[in-house]
Design a protein around this motif. Structure first.
Motif, short mmCIF file in Angstrom:
data_model
loop_
_atom_site.label_atom_id
_atom_site.label_comp_id
_atom_site.label_asym_id
_atom_site.label_seq_id
_atom_site.Cartn_x
_atom_site.Cartn_y
_atom_site.Cartn_z
N ASN A 9 6.53 6.67 -6.41
CA ASN A 9 5.39 7.57 -6.67
C ASN A 9 5.16 8.41 -5.42
O ASN A 9 4.64 7.92 -4.42
CB ASN A 9 4.15 6.72 -7.00
CG ASN A 9 2.90 7.57 -7.16
OD1 ASN A 9 2.97 8.79 -7.28
ND2 ASN A 9 1.74 6.92 -7.16
N LYS A 11 3.18 10.85 -5.00
CA LYS A 11 1.79 11.33 -4.89
C LYS A 11 1.76 12.82 -4.54
O LYS A 11 2.66 13.56 -4.92
CB LYS A 11 1.01 10.49 -3.88
CG LYS A 11 1.15 8.98 -4.13
CD LYS A 11 0.14 8.18 -3.39
CE LYS A 11 0.45 6.71 -3.58
NZ LYS A 11 -0.61 5.84 -3.13
N HIS A 97 -3.21 5.25 -12.69
CA HIS A 97 -3.13 4.91 -11.26
C HIS A 97 -4.56 4.83 -10.70
O HIS A 97 -5.42 5.61 -11.08
CB HIS A 97 -2.32 5.98 -10.52
CG HIS A 97 -1.97 5.54 -9.13
ND1 HIS A 97 -2.88 5.60 -8.10
CD2 HIS A 97 -0.83 5.01 -8.61
CE1 HIS A 97 -2.30 5.13 -7.00
NE2 HIS A 97 -1.06 4.76 -7.28
N GLU A 99 -5.84 5.81 -8.05
CA GLU A 99 -6.35 7.05 -7.46
C GLU A 99 -6.86 8.00 -8.53
O GLU A 99 -7.84 8.72 -8.33
CB GLU A 99 -5.25 7.69 -6.59
CG GLU A 99 -5.02 6.88 -5.32
CD GLU A 99 -3.61 6.94 -4.77
OE1 GLU A 99 -2.84 7.85 -5.14
OE2 GLU A 99 -3.27 6.04 -3.96
N GLU A 169 -1.17 -3.12 -9.79
CA GLU A 169 -1.38 -2.57 -8.45
C GLU A 169 -2.78 -2.93 -7.96
O GLU A 169 -3.75 -2.21 -8.27
CB GLU A 169 -1.24 -1.05 -8.48
CG GLU A 169 0.12 -0.57 -8.93
CD GLU A 169 0.44 0.79 -8.33
OE1 GLU A 169 1.41 0.89 -7.59
OE2 GLU A 169 -0.31 1.75 -8.59
N ILE A 174 -2.98 -0.93 -2.12
CA ILE A 174 -2.32 0.38 -2.23
C ILE A 174 -2.54 1.19 -0.95
O ILE A 174 -3.68 1.49 -0.57
CB ILE A 174 -2.84 1.18 -3.45
CG1 ILE A 174 -2.51 0.43 -4.74
CG2 ILE A 174 -2.25 2.58 -3.48
CD1 ILE A 174 -3.01 1.11 -5.99
N GLY A 175 -1.45 1.49 -0.28
CA GLY A 175 -1.49 2.34 0.91
C GLY A 175 -2.20 1.71 2.09
O GLY A 175 -2.50 2.39 3.07
N GLY A 212 2.95 -3.11 -7.53
CA GLY A 212 2.77 -1.99 -6.59
C GLY A 212 1.65 -2.30 -5.62
O GLY A 212 0.63 -2.89 -6.00
N GLY A 213 1.85 -1.90 -4.39
CA GLY A 213 0.83 -2.11 -3.36
C GLY A 213 1.50 -2.51 -2.06
O GLY A 213 1.78 -3.69 -1.84
N SER A 214 1.80 -1.49 -1.24
CA SER A 214 2.45 -1.72 0.06
C SER A 214 3.73 -2.54 -0.08
O SER A 214 4.05 -3.38 0.78
CB SER A 214 1.48 -2.39 1.04
OG SER A 214 0.35 -1.55 1.25
N CYS A 215 4.46 -2.28 -1.14
CA CYS A 215 5.78 -2.90 -1.30
C CYS A 215 6.77 -2.08 -0.47
O CYS A 215 6.75 -0.85 -0.51
CB CYS A 215 6.17 -2.88 -2.79
SG CYS A 215 7.74 -3.68 -3.13
N LEU A 233 6.46 -0.41 -8.26
CA LEU A 233 6.01 0.99 -8.18
C LEU A 233 5.70 1.20 -6.70
O LEU A 233 4.83 0.53 -6.14
CB LEU A 233 4.77 1.20 -9.06
CG LEU A 233 4.17 2.62 -9.06
CD1 LEU A 233 5.21 3.68 -9.44
CD2 LEU A 233 2.99 2.71 -10.05
N ILE A 234 6.44 2.12 -6.11
CA ILE A 234 6.46 2.24 -4.65
C ILE A 234 5.84 3.56 -4.24
O ILE A 234 6.29 4.63 -4.67
CB ILE A 234 7.92 2.19 -4.12
CG1 ILE A 234 8.76 1.12 -4.84
CG2 ILE A 234 7.95 2.02 -2.60
CD1 ILE A 234 8.32 -0.30 -4.64
N GLY A 235 4.83 3.52 -3.38
CA GLY A 235 4.21 4.74 -2.89
C GLY A 235 4.85 5.18 -1.59
O GLY A 235 5.94 5.78 -1.58
N GLY A 236 4.21 4.87 -0.48
CA GLY A 236 4.64 5.35 0.84
C GLY A 236 6.13 5.17 1.11
O GLY A 236 6.80 6.10 1.59
C1 PEP Z 1 1.09 3.48 -5.33
O1 PEP Z 1 0.39 4.40 -5.00
O2 PEP Z 1 1.44 3.35 -6.50
C2 PEP Z 1 1.52 2.53 -4.30
C3 PEP Z 1 1.97 1.37 -4.68
O3 PEP Z 1 1.37 2.95 -3.00
P1 PEP Z 1 1.89 2.17 -1.69
O4 PEP Z 1 3.26 1.63 -1.97
O5 PEP Z 1 1.89 3.21 -0.62
O6 PEP Z 1 0.90 1.08 -1.42
#
Ligand code: PEP
Length: 251
Positions: A9, A11, A97, A99, A169, A174-175, A212-215, A233-236
């Protein structure tokens, strides 16, 4: 079918040039290094969907939007419909999501409309659920997640639900750099599957449930090995091609 999925993701980050560079790097590394049954999904911002779709056209990588409108078409300035997303070559959409729920009033009622629009237009839905820090601390995290499921996913027909992937998540992860512990993740994923089974029976055994969440590349292996975790689900970490590929290789 229950599939292993790693979705990035992106973003609201980067420019078109950045998106093209990141996609090209991931597609190149994917071709050279990935030999697995993991479905990889990239989720760029709307304006880059078409370019990222074209760049991944001849690969096994799929593309997702990060949101869609609750309406089919018409006078909704600034909105992007599910049919527009499909026409840009994307096959998935992330909905719910945290956000979007927090900053853009995506209530369960609105999300049900969005999910229906997405499904009507042939998109697969990555549906995000998860509790806040306050909900976890007050021990209402299971109630929160169950309500998010009952209000949206449980309203679908079995055929519609078959096109849905769940992403757990926890909002507090998250983040933030705080990852839920493997025990917390497995406990919640198992709970989610049990809630889904009440509505959909054994079909819920086939549902992919992502964490998902800081994975990141350091914790993905342990998380992906959990029995009810089918990917992430991967953000950063999805914004760095090397990190994202390492996460895919964690299976
Ligand atoms: C996300 O926004 O879906 C997410 C999991 O973010 P992050 O990996 O940066 O925590």
């Amino acid at each position: 079918m229950r599939r292993k999925i790693v979705a990035g993701n992106w973003k609201m980050n980067g420019t078109l040039d950045d998106a093209i560079k990141l996609t090209s790097e991931i597609a190149g590394m994917y071709k050279d290094e990935i030999n697995s049954d993991v479905q990889v999904v990239l989720s760029p911002p709307f304006p880059f969907l078409n370019s990222v779709s074209k760049l991944t056209n001849n690969t096994a990588i799929k593309v997702a939007a990060q949101n869609c409108a609750a309406q089919a078409s018409g006078a909704f300035t600034g909105e992007v419909s599910a049919s527009m997303i499909t026409s840009c070559g994307a096959g998935y959409v992330i909905l719910g999501h945290s956000e979007r729920r927090t900053y853009f009033s995506d209530t369960d009622e609105v999300l049900l409309l969005k999910v229906r629009q997405a499904l009507l237009n042939g998109l697969q839905v990555i549906f995000c659920i998860g509790e806040t820090k306050a909900e976890r601390e007050s021990n209402s995290h299971f109630d929160c997640v169950e309500k998010q499921i009952l209000n949206v996913l449980s309203q679908l027909t079995p055929d519609e639900f078959a096109k849905c992937i769940v992403a757990y998540e926890p909002v507090w992860a998250i983040g933030t750099g705080l990852t839920a512990s493997p025990a917390q993740v497995q406990e919640m994923h198992h709970f989610i599957r049990e809630v889904l089974k009440k509505q959909f029976g054994e079909q819920a055994s086939e549902t992919s449930i992502l964490y998902g969440g800081s994975c990141n590349e350091n914790n993905a292996k342990e998380l992906f090995a959990l029995p009810d975790v089918d990917g992430g689900l991967i953000g950063g970490a999805s914004l760095k091609s090397r990190s994202f590929i390492s996460i895919i290789k964690s299976f």
